[in-house]
Scaffold this motif. Sequence first.
Motif, PDB file in Angstrom:
ATOM      1  N   LEU A 132      44.035  38.449  42.057  1.00 15.55           N
ATOM      2  CA  LEU A 132      43.006  38.077  41.075  1.00 15.55           C
ATOM      3  C   LEU A 132      41.867  37.322  41.756  1.00 15.55           C
ATOM      4  O   LEU A 132      40.686  37.550  41.449  1.00 15.55           O
ATOM      5  CB  LEU A 132      43.628  37.234  39.959  1.00 15.55           C
ATOM      6  CG  LEU A 132      44.645  37.969  39.075  1.00 15.55           C
ATOM      7  CD1 LEU A 132      45.327  36.999  38.110  1.00 15.55           C
ATOM      8  CD2 LEU A 132      43.977  39.095  38.293  1.00 15.55           C
ATOM      9  N   THR A 133      42.222  36.462  42.693  1.00 16.11           N
ATOM     10  CA  THR A 133      41.179  35.711  43.415  1.00 16.11           C
ATOM     11  C   THR A 133      40.351  36.653  44.281  1.00 16.11           C
ATOM     12  O   THR A 133      39.118  36.583  44.291  1.00 16.11           O
ATOM     13  CB  THR A 133      41.832  34.622  44.307  1.00 16.11           C
ATOM     14  OG1 THR A 133      42.586  33.753  43.453  1.00 16.11           O
ATOM     15  CG2 THR A 133      40.786  33.816  45.053  1.00 16.11           C
ATOM     16  N   ASP A 178      48.431  32.855  34.908  1.00 15.84           N
ATOM     17  CA  ASP A 178      48.861  32.010  33.786  1.00 15.84           C
ATOM     18  C   ASP A 178      48.002  32.245  32.542  1.00 15.84           C
ATOM     19  O   ASP A 178      48.487  32.089  31.417  1.00 15.84           O
ATOM     20  CB  ASP A 178      48.805  30.530  34.179  1.00 15.84           C
ATOM     21  CG  ASP A 178      50.194  30.006  34.506  1.00 15.84           C
ATOM     22  OD1 ASP A 178      51.189  30.698  34.177  1.00 15.84           O
ATOM     23  OD2 ASP A 178      50.281  28.913  35.093  1.00 15.84           O
ATOM     24  N   HIS A 227      40.006  34.294  36.564  1.00 15.01           N
ATOM     25  CA  HIS A 227      41.123  33.755  35.794  1.00 15.01           C
ATOM     26  C   HIS A 227      42.388  33.944  36.616  1.00 15.01           C
ATOM     27  O   HIS A 227      42.380  34.661  37.638  1.00 15.01           O
ATOM     28  CB  HIS A 227      41.255  34.426  34.420  1.00 15.01           C
ATOM     29  CG  HIS A 227      41.722  35.847  34.473  1.00 15.01           C
ATOM     30  ND1 HIS A 227      43.037  36.204  34.674  1.00 15.01           N
ATOM     31  CD2 HIS A 227      41.031  37.010  34.381  1.00 15.01           C
ATOM     32  CE1 HIS A 227      43.143  37.519  34.678  1.00 15.01           C
ATOM     33  NE2 HIS A 227      41.937  38.044  34.512  1.00 15.01           N
ATOM     34  N   CYS A 228      43.446  33.302  36.194  1.00 14.37           N
ATOM     35  CA  CYS A 228      44.695  33.419  36.953  1.00 14.37           C
ATOM     36  C   CYS A 228      45.779  34.051  36.071  1.00 14.37           C
ATOM     37  O   CYS A 228      45.570  34.287  34.873  1.00 14.37           O
ATOM     38  CB  CYS A 228      45.137  32.051  37.470  1.00 14.37           C
ATOM     39  SG  CYS A 228      45.504  30.897  36.153  1.00 14.37           S
ATOM     40  N   ASP A 273      48.161  36.028  41.715  1.00 15.05           N
ATOM     41  CA  ASP A 273      46.956  35.189  41.799  1.00 15.05           C
ATOM     42  C   ASP A 273      46.099  35.494  43.023  1.00 15.05           C
ATOM     43  O   ASP A 273      44.875  35.378  42.966  1.00 15.05           O
ATOM     44  CB  ASP A 273      47.345  33.705  41.767  1.00 15.05           C
ATOM     45  CG  ASP A 273      47.647  33.242  40.337  1.00 15.05           C
ATOM     46  OD1 ASP A 273      47.115  33.864  39.388  1.00 15.05           O
ATOM     47  OD2 ASP A 273      48.414  32.292  40.165  1.00 15.05           O
ATOM     48  N   GLN A 274      46.749  35.898  44.124  1.00 14.70           N
ATOM     49  CA  GLN A 274      45.964  36.252  45.320  1.00 14.70           C
ATOM     50  C   GLN A 274      45.073  37.451  45.030  1.00 14.70           C
ATOM     51  O   GLN A 274      43.911  37.504  45.434  1.00 14.70           O
ATOM     52  CB  GLN A 274      46.902  36.624  46.455  1.00 14.70           C
ATOM     53  CG  GLN A 274      47.280  35.462  47.356  1.00 14.70           C
ATOM     54  CD  GLN A 274      48.056  35.976  48.557  1.00 14.70           C
ATOM     55  OE1 GLN A 274      48.800  36.961  48.450  1.00 14.70           O
ATOM     56  NE2 GLN A 274      47.888  35.315  49.687  1.00 14.70           N
TER      57      GLN A 274
END
Length: 354
Positions: free
Chosen positions: A126-127, A136, A133-134, A123-124
Amino acid sequence: MIVPFFISHHGCPHHCIFCDQRSITGQCQPLPSPEIILATIASYCATSPGKPVEVAFFGGTFTMLPVVDQQRLLAPLQPLLNSGAVSSVRLSTRPDAITAEQVAFLWDSGVRTVELGVQSLDDQVLTACQRGHCADDVRGAVSILRGAGLSVGLQLMPGLPCSSSGKDLATLHEAIGLAPDFLRIYPGLVLAGTALAALYRSGEFAPLSLEEAVRLCAAMLHRCMKAELPVIRIGLQASDSLAEPGKIIAGPYHPAFRQLVESELCYYLLLQLCTGVDAGTKCIVRCAPSRVSDVAGQHRTNLKRLAATGIVPDRIDADPTLLPTEIVLRTSSTERYGNLLTDLDFNDEGKPYV
Ligand code: SF4
């Protein structure tokens, strides 16, 4: 036979920091009309009659197109699907643009394969890449697609901001666990006109070097081979657009990137086979015919690297009895057998145990 249509950036409201769809697809045109779609399929069929035909919509985010546009693209294919002239349809989209309702519509329209631009399951990362989006969302999308019976392809992008070899391999590990049907691996590049280019110029981001990317992708490919997961592409396909001066600002681009990766794996195995062999010992290498150029390496790089250990094979013989994963090193007194699948291993950072 795949008949490709590029719908670059159509349907995508996002601005991932690495994305320059025009560079990747080589075009930024209106969506193809029904007439263009039918004419293109006909021309492909004319060149290779009798081959099963799959129509592919690449680029962009198909399931974020307005429904009317999705229908307009898929409608001309329906008579061809019914007659068997086209066997199936594939398309690519984002993980957060998949719902059970959309997937039911895609299935009814003949779509049998969906490729998801995953890039990372961290997630880091992706951010940092402003993906919107994440991780999940990826897990959920794969579950919906597989539940509906579609084939699923995942696209991964090692070497992004906030990532590391360990994170990229962890992403791969989890991606394999999602049981996709195939992967594509595109090491991150810095393309002109992207937000990543600004980060690169300001010194806030450094892409993988070519050597780093080859080593990491070799570890990734090896893990996929062991998991029997096909990797249908490694590295971006060469195109006129990518070849434009200044288009690739930095990063591990090579027109034959996959061969560099396959050669790297062969080099590790050769190195292992040479361990304990006295410097200067005469030897011959044997491998499957399809592997000879990988074993030698581009411009015989592997043989030159081996020479540093004092081992200089007299030649590489093609042996049709060997599998593409097998290499044999023969000296006057011994014959050493190695297999990429069983005799190579990597740590969690992608370093080979050789
Ligand atoms: S989702 Fe895909 S098309 Fe949209 S900006 Fe990101 S990489 Fe580009």
